[in-house]
Design a protein around this motif. Structure first.
Motif, PDB file in Angstrom:
ATOM      1  N   LEU A  90       0.812  -1.220   0.000  1.00 35.66           N
ATOM      2  CA  LEU A  90       0.000   0.000   0.000  1.00 35.66           C
ATOM      3  C   LEU A  90       0.847   1.273   0.000  1.00 35.66           C
ATOM      4  N   GLN A  91       2.153   1.120  -0.038  1.00 36.91           N
ATOM      5  CA  GLN A  91       3.011   2.299  -0.029  1.00 36.91           C
ATOM      6  C   GLN A  91       2.851   3.103  -1.324  1.00 36.91           C
ATOM      7  N   GLY A  92       2.695   4.432  -1.157  1.00 31.85           N
ATOM      8  CA  GLY A  92       2.524   5.309  -2.310  1.00 31.85           C
ATOM      9  C   GLY A  92       1.108   5.373  -2.829  1.00 31.85           C
ATOM     10  N   LYS A  93       0.177   4.667  -2.173  1.00 29.05           N
ATOM     11  CA  LYS A  93      -1.217   4.652  -2.609  1.00 29.05           C
ATOM     12  C   LYS A  93      -2.116   5.235  -1.524  1.00 29.05           C
ATOM     13  N   LYS A  94      -3.279   5.705  -1.936  1.00 31.01           N
ATOM     14  CA  LYS A  94      -4.261   6.161  -0.966  1.00 31.01           C
ATOM     15  C   LYS A  94      -4.752   4.939  -0.179  1.00 31.01           C
ATOM     16  N   ILE A  95      -4.780   5.061   1.138  1.00 28.54           N
ATOM     17  CA  ILE A  95      -5.144   3.939   1.988  1.00 28.54           C
ATOM     18  C   ILE A  95      -6.568   4.106   2.490  1.00 28.54           C
ATOM     19  N   ILE A  99      -9.553  -1.393   4.043  1.00 27.44           N
ATOM     20  CA  ILE A  99      -8.414  -2.219   3.626  1.00 27.44           C
ATOM     21  C   ILE A  99      -7.463  -2.442   4.809  1.00 27.44           C
ATOM     22  N   ILE A 100      -7.208  -1.377   5.580  1.00 28.13           N
ATOM     23  CA  ILE A 100      -6.374  -1.512   6.769  1.00 28.13           C
ATOM     24  C   ILE A 100      -7.035  -2.436   7.791  1.00 28.13           C
ATOM     25  N   GLN A 101      -8.343  -2.286   7.966  1.00 35.07           N
ATOM     26  CA  GLN A 101      -9.064  -3.163   8.898  1.00 35.07           C
ATOM     27  C   GLN A 101      -8.936  -4.615   8.493  1.00 35.07           C
ATOM     28  N   SER A 133       2.901   5.171  14.508  1.00 36.19           N
ATOM     29  CA  SER A 133       3.569   4.494  13.398  1.00 36.19           C
ATOM     30  C   SER A 133       3.243   5.236  12.115  1.00 36.19           C
ATOM     31  N   GLN A 134       4.162   5.215  11.188  1.00 36.39           N
ATOM     32  CA  GLN A 134       3.901   5.818   9.878  1.00 36.39           C
ATOM     33  C   GLN A 134       2.864   5.000   9.113  1.00 36.39           C
ATOM     34  N   LEU A 135       2.098   5.692   8.256  1.00 30.56           N
ATOM     35  CA  LEU A 135       1.250   5.004   7.289  1.00 30.56           C
ATOM     36  C   LEU A 135       1.943   4.918   5.938  1.00 30.56           C
ATOM     37  N   GLN A 136       2.698   5.952   5.597  1.00 28.01           N
ATOM     38  CA  GLN A 136       3.514   5.960   4.389  1.00 28.01           C
ATOM     39  C   GLN A 136       4.970   6.119   4.823  1.00 28.01           C
ATOM     40  N   LEU A 137       5.809   5.159   4.461  1.00 26.23           N
ATOM     41  CA  LEU A 137       7.202   5.182   4.927  1.00 26.23           C
ATOM     42  C   LEU A 137       7.977   6.375   4.379  1.00 26.23           C
ATOM     43  N   SER A 138       7.521   6.917   3.243  1.00 24.84           N
ATOM     44  CA  SER A 138       8.181   8.087   2.666  1.00 24.84           C
ATOM     45  C   SER A 138       7.792   9.375   3.391  1.00 24.84           C
ATOM     46  N   ASP A 139       6.767   9.319   4.228  1.00 25.03           N
ATOM     47  CA  ASP A 139       6.279  10.497   4.951  1.00 25.03           C
ATOM     48  C   ASP A 139       7.051  10.638   6.262  1.00 25.03           C
ATOM     49  N   TRP A 140       8.281  11.135   6.165  1.00 25.11           N
ATOM     50  CA  TRP A 140       9.132  11.246   7.348  1.00 25.11           C
ATOM     51  C   TRP A 140       8.596  12.269   8.345  1.00 25.11           C
ATOM     52  N   GLY A 211      -8.916  13.467  12.077  1.00 22.06           N
ATOM     53  CA  GLY A 211      -9.486  12.195  11.649  1.00 22.06           C
ATOM     54  C   GLY A 211      -9.081  11.779  10.255  1.00 22.06           C
ATOM     55  N   ALA A 212      -8.739  12.738   9.415  1.00 22.28           N
ATOM     56  CA  ALA A 212      -8.358  12.394   8.044  1.00 22.28           C
ATOM     57  C   ALA A 212      -6.987  11.745   7.980  1.00 22.28           C
ATOM     58  N   ASN A 213      -6.189  11.919   9.018  1.00 22.15           N
ATOM     59  CA  ASN A 213      -4.802  11.468   8.959  1.00 22.15           C
ATOM     60  C   ASN A 213      -4.414  10.461  10.026  1.00 22.15           C
ATOM     61  N   GLU A 214      -5.355  10.020  10.855  1.00 19.71           N
ATOM     62  CA  GLU A 214      -4.961   9.178  11.980  1.00 19.71           C
ATOM     63  C   GLU A 214      -5.928   8.024  12.205  1.00 19.71           C
TER      64      GLU A 214
END
Length: 229
Positions: A90-95, A99-101, A133-140, A211-214
């Motif tokens: 899922l990296q680089g894609k809208k999550i 799907i996470i559930q 925890s990060q959701l996108q690994l590129s999002d430092w 809520g949009a980001n967590e």
């Protein structure tokens, strides 16, 4: 009366042998899995006894050098057969939430993530460690994140309580502080986060979140090890 006491002692002794044997079998299986992983990926051979010593050292010392990160992740993989969070596919894609559930809750496998400590709370004697925890690994910068709330016994986090990480100066983005293994019980996306006591009465003030980001993820801590600085 004497016979009953002897039976109780004998039963306790037999149970001790049984559980010790189970632990040894799991340790042996984990060591064999790691040996096979190393052979498959590098062609090198490592003995089961060597791996057992590596596992014991990791568990007792809870210390990892910067050149041992991959080795540590592989040892934990062999020991716990975890699935990694966030999922690589899922990296680089809208999550999407569903799907996470599905990824976290579709089975009872252990979950591994690299976390940043948020807080430790004690509600009526129940300790909970809170980690990001990060959701996108590129999002430092950690703009999108998962917020884990993991129940845990005091002995598993005693070293953190006694030696907490340093508070970052200013905005430092996401900090890799711990390797975390856990079991997940629930996940939801929230615009507000409230705490309740055992009588289902809300305690404390309502905490607003983005809520949009967590995502709020609840579960149980299995093992936590400091990430090398």
């Amino acid at each position: 009366m004497l016979m009953n006491k002897l039976l109780i002692i004998l039963s306790a002794f037999m149970f001790g042998i049984f559980f010790t044997g189970c632990d040894q079998n799991r340790e042996e299986e984990a060591a064999e899995r790691y040996r096979d992983m190393v052979k498959s990926s590098t062609g090198k051979m490592v003995s089961v006894d060597e791996v057992k010593e590596m596992l014991k050292k990791l568990e007792s010392e809870k210390s990892v050098r910067s050149d041992e990160i991959d080795q540590t992740m592989n040892l934990l993989k062999a020991k716990y057969d975890y699935k990694i969070f966030p999922p690589e596919e899922l990296q680089g894609k809208k999550i999407f939430t569903f799907i996470i559930q599905d990824y976290l809750l579709k089975d009872d496998r252990n979950v591994f993530f690299i976390g940043q400590l948020d807080d430790i709370t004690n509600e009526e004697g129940k300790l909970t460690i809170h980690l990001f925890s990060q959701l996108q690994l590129s999002d430092w910068q950690g703009r999108k994140k998962a917020h884990f709330h993991l129940d845990c016994p005091s002995e598993s986090i005693e070293f953190i309580i006694n030696n907490p990480p340093e508070e970052p100066r200013g905005f430092a983005g996401f900090q890799k502080q711990y390797f975390v293994i856990c079991k997940i019980n629930d996940l939801h996306r929230a615009t507000a986060y409230s705490q309740f006591n055992l009588d289902n009465e809300r305690i404390g003030t309502e905490i607003l979140v983005n809520g949009a980001n967590e995502y709020q993820i609840e579960g149980e801590l299995i093992e936590i090890i400091p990430y090398p600085k």
